[in-house]
Structure formats: structure tokens, C-alpha cells
Motif scaffolding. Sequence first.
Motif, mmCIF file in Angstrom:
data_model
loop_
_atom_site.group_PDB
_atom_site.id
_atom_site.type_symbol
_atom_site.label_atom_id
_atom_site.label_comp_id
_atom_site.label_asym_id
_atom_site.label_seq_id
_atom_site.Cartn_x
_atom_site.Cartn_y
_atom_site.Cartn_z
ATOM 1 N N PHE A 230 -55.700 17.566 -14.548
ATOM 2 C CA PHE A 230 -54.549 18.232 -13.963
ATOM 3 C C PHE A 230 -53.373 18.041 -14.914
ATOM 4 O O PHE A 230 -53.072 16.908 -15.291
ATOM 5 N N THR A 231 -52.716 19.120 -15.276
ATOM 6 C CA THR A 231 -51.512 19.023 -16.092
ATOM 7 C C THR A 231 -50.326 19.272 -15.176
ATOM 8 O O THR A 231 -50.168 20.364 -14.620
ATOM 9 N N PHE A 232 -49.520 18.237 -15.008
ATOM 10 C CA PHE A 232 -48.356 18.304 -14.133
ATOM 11 C C PHE A 232 -47.160 18.778 -14.944
ATOM 12 O O PHE A 232 -46.905 18.266 -16.037
ATOM 13 N N LEU A 233 -46.430 19.747 -14.408
ATOM 14 C CA LEU A 233 -45.277 20.329 -15.086
ATOM 15 C C LEU A 233 -43.999 19.851 -14.397
ATOM 16 O O LEU A 233 -43.992 19.606 -13.197
ATOM 17 N N ASP A 234 -42.922 19.780 -15.139
ATOM 18 C CA ASP A 234 -41.670 19.288 -14.566
ATOM 19 C C ASP A 234 -40.948 20.320 -13.701
ATOM 20 O O ASP A 234 -39.993 19.984 -13.005
ATOM 21 N N LYS A 235 -41.410 21.568 -13.751
ATOM 22 C CA LYS A 235 -40.806 22.606 -12.919
ATOM 23 C C LYS A 235 -41.786 23.746 -12.737
ATOM 24 O O LYS A 235 -42.758 23.870 -13.491
ATOM 25 N N LEU B 59 -45.141 27.668 -21.823
ATOM 26 C CA LEU B 59 -44.536 27.797 -20.502
ATOM 27 C C LEU B 59 -43.080 27.335 -20.457
ATOM 28 O O LEU B 59 -42.425 27.442 -19.418
ATOM 29 N N LYS B 60 -42.601 26.747 -21.559
ATOM 30 C CA LYS B 60 -41.215 26.247 -21.625
ATOM 31 C C LYS B 60 -40.953 25.195 -20.544
ATOM 32 O O LYS B 60 -39.991 25.274 -19.779
ATOM 33 N N VAL B 61 -41.843 24.196 -20.485
ATOM 34 C CA VAL B 61 -41.777 23.116 -19.498
ATOM 35 C C VAL B 61 -42.097 21.796 -20.198
ATOM 36 O O VAL B 61 -42.487 21.783 -21.361
ATOM 37 N N THR B 62 -41.969 20.706 -19.471
ATOM 38 C CA THR B 62 -42.503 19.412 -19.894
ATOM 39 C C THR B 62 -43.807 19.229 -19.133
ATOM 40 O O THR B 62 -43.883 19.547 -17.938
ATOM 41 N N ALA B 63 -44.833 18.718 -19.813
ATOM 42 C CA ALA B 63 -46.160 18.605 -19.210
ATOM 43 C C ALA B 63 -46.777 17.241 -19.516
ATOM 44 O O ALA B 63 -46.575 16.688 -20.594
ATOM 45 N N THR B 64 -47.538 16.740 -18.549
ATOM 46 C CA THR B 64 -48.326 15.540 -18.781
ATOM 47 C C THR B 64 -49.619 15.664 -17.979
ATOM 48 O O THR B 64 -49.610 16.175 -16.862
ATOM 49 N N THR B 65 -50.712 15.240 -18.566
ATOM 50 C CA THR B 65 -52.033 15.463 -17.982
ATOM 51 C C THR B 65 -52.667 14.155 -17.521
ATOM 52 O O THR B 65 -52.533 13.129 -18.188
ATOM 53 N N ARG B 66 -53.361 14.238 -16.382
ATOM 54 C CA ARG B 66 -54.134 13.111 -15.876
ATOM 55 C C ARG B 66 -55.527 13.609 -15.528
ATOM 56 O O ARG B 66 -55.692 14.704 -14.991
ATOM 57 N N ASN B 67 -56.530 12.786 -15.830
ATOM 58 C CA ASN B 67 -57.908 13.165 -15.497
ATOM 59 C C ASN B 67 -58.164 12.977 -14.007
ATOM 60 O O ASN B 67 -57.326 12.438 -13.275
ATOM 61 N N LEU B 68 -59.311 13.419 -13.566
ATOM 62 C CA LEU B 68 -59.649 13.361 -12.147
ATOM 63 C C LEU B 68 -59.660 11.925 -11.637
ATOM 64 O O LEU B 68 -59.119 11.636 -10.565
ATOM 65 N N ARG B 69 -60.255 11.026 -12.375
ATOM 66 C CA ARG B 69 -60.352 9.627 -11.922
ATOM 67 C C ARG B 69 -58.961 9.032 -11.677
ATOM 68 O O ARG B 69 -58.717 8.420 -10.638
ATOM 69 N N THR B 70 -58.057 9.220 -12.606
ATOM 70 C CA THR B 70 -56.693 8.700 -12.446
ATOM 71 C C THR B 70 -55.977 9.388 -11.295
ATOM 72 O O THR B 70 -55.294 8.742 -10.493
ATOM 73 N N THR B 71 -56.142 10.695 -11.181
ATOM 74 C CA THR B 71 -55.499 11.462 -10.116
ATOM 75 C C THR B 71 -55.946 10.967 -8.746
ATOM 76 O O THR B 71 -55.120 10.770 -7.844
ATOM 77 N N LEU B 72 -57.244 10.734 -8.585
ATOM 78 C CA LEU B 72 -57.769 10.229 -7.313
ATOM 79 C C LEU B 72 -57.333 8.787 -7.047
ATOM 80 O O LEU B 72 -57.015 8.426 -5.915
ATOM 81 N N LYS B 73 -57.305 7.965 -8.081
ATOM 82 C CA LYS B 73 -56.897 6.571 -7.910
ATOM 83 C C LYS B 73 -55.434 6.481 -7.502
ATOM 84 O O LYS B 73 -55.060 5.656 -6.654
ATOM 85 N N LEU B 74 -54.594 7.340 -8.053
ATOM 86 C CA LEU B 74 -53.175 7.305 -7.704
ATOM 87 C C LEU B 74 -52.942 7.656 -6.235
ATOM 88 O O LEU B 74 -52.112 7.028 -5.566
ATOM 89 N N ILE B 75 -53.662 8.641 -5.720
ATOM 90 C CA ILE B 75 -53.474 8.953 -4.289
ATOM 91 C C ILE B 75 -54.029 7.821 -3.426
ATOM 92 O O ILE B 75 -53.449 7.488 -2.384
ATOM 93 N N GLU B 76 -55.134 7.234 -3.846
ATOM 94 C CA GLU B 76 -55.692 6.102 -3.096
ATOM 95 C C GLU B 76 -54.676 4.955 -3.010
ATOM 96 O O GLU B 76 -54.423 4.396 -1.944
ATOM 97 N N LEU B 77 -54.054 4.614 -4.136
ATOM 98 C CA LEU B 77 -53.058 3.548 -4.162
ATOM 99 C C LEU B 77 -51.808 3.915 -3.359
ATOM 100 O O LEU B 77 -51.243 3.088 -2.651
ATOM 101 N N ALA B 78 -51.405 5.172 -3.470
ATOM 102 C CA ALA B 78 -50.189 5.618 -2.782
ATOM 103 C C ALA B 78 -50.357 5.602 -1.266
ATOM 104 O O ALA B 78 -49.383 5.402 -0.535
ATOM 105 N N GLU B 79 -51.575 5.796 -0.790
ATOM 106 C CA GLU B 79 -51.801 5.840 0.656
ATOM 107 C C GLU B 79 -51.999 4.461 1.277
ATOM 108 O O GLU B 79 -51.974 4.320 2.482
ATOM 109 N N LYS B 80 -52.156 3.440 0.429
ATOM 110 C CA LYS B 80 -52.276 2.064 0.949
ATOM 111 C C LYS B 80 -50.887 1.586 1.350
ATOM 112 O O LYS B 80 -49.905 1.865 0.687
ATOM 113 N N GLU B 81 -50.841 0.848 2.419
ATOM 114 C CA GLU B 81 -49.540 0.305 2.876
ATOM 115 C C GLU B 81 -49.301 -1.050 2.289
ATOM 116 O O GLU B 81 -50.047 -1.863 2.048
#
Length: 174
Positions: free
Chosen positions: A101-106, A152-174
Motif C-alpha cells: 500500500f502506498t500512502f499519499l499525504d493528500k 501525482l504531485k504528492v508525498t508517498a510512503t509504502t508499507r507491505n501487507l505484513r506491516t500494514t496488518l501488524k499496525l492495525i493489530e497494534l492500534a486496536e489493542k488497548e
Amino acid sequence: MTRFIILLRGINVSGKNKLPMADLRQLLNDLEFQNVQTYIQSGNIILDSDKSKSEVCQKIKDGIASKFGYDVPVISRTISEWKKVIKNYPFPTENEKIVAFTFLDKKTVAQEIEIKNQGEDQFKVVDDLVYLYCPNGFGKSKITNNLFERKLKVTATTRNLRTTLKLIELAEKE
């Protein structure tokens, strides 16, 4: 309070912009963010704030520039936005090593761009995100952050599937 997943562009890549995660966490705590966590060394952060997304990004960007001297692009998403990103992935996901996933700043108005010599690689631009599918691996792909930033005239940063899934897992932990 809103929980944010924050992505830094270009931290600890090829020995450039070295930023130990313990130092980054300390900075974020000093900036009065709550429940600060980092994941691996490439600038993945989870934190809580009562500020808006743009205020959070600017505060982190300014803090890193002030303390470490780096001009680092900062991109953020809420948990619900992150889940939508994962849910709407349009390509096969059986091989997580070729999904990213490539996340864009806008948001970008350009939904179609031409990329020469992309081979079997596929991508789909949707608002402030680019879905990537690179069956021959990312190391051989012509589809890069720099390419999307230029086209696209944006700032972009990419994360692979494993990192993307791990981040949501961590974010949903209380």
C-alpha cells in the motif's frame, strides 16, 4: 482522543536519517501525544491525540526537524481509514510478499497515470492511496514512491501487507 497510525517517509533507510525508535518515542511523549508505540525501525507510529490529522502531522514534522534536524514527511490515518484501506485491496493477497500500500499525504485527482515498463506489476490509485501488486517482487518493480510523488504531485510512503496488518493489530489493542 483519536488513535492515529503515523507513517514517516525515509527514516532509517540505507543508513540515512537514522532515528532510533526509543528517541522518537521520547520526542512524541515530550510533544504530549498519548499511548505512543513504534513498530520496527522504519517510522511506523501509533499514538493518541485530540488534535486533527494535519495538526498531528505538523507537530511531529516540526518536532523531528527541531530535535534531529531531519525534514521528514509525515502521513497519518485513523483506525477506520486504515481498516478501509485493507478491506478495499483490489488484487490477490495470497502471497503477502508482493502486496503493498502506498500512502499519499493528500487526495489526488489523477486516478489514472501511465507508467512505462511496469511489466506484470499492477496498481490502482484511489484518493490518497495506491494499491500495489508486484508479482515479481518489489525489488524489481518500476513502481516506486518517487514515481508516484513525481506523477501525482504528492508525498508517498509504502508499507507491505505484513506491516500494514501488524499496525492495525497494534492500534486496536488497548
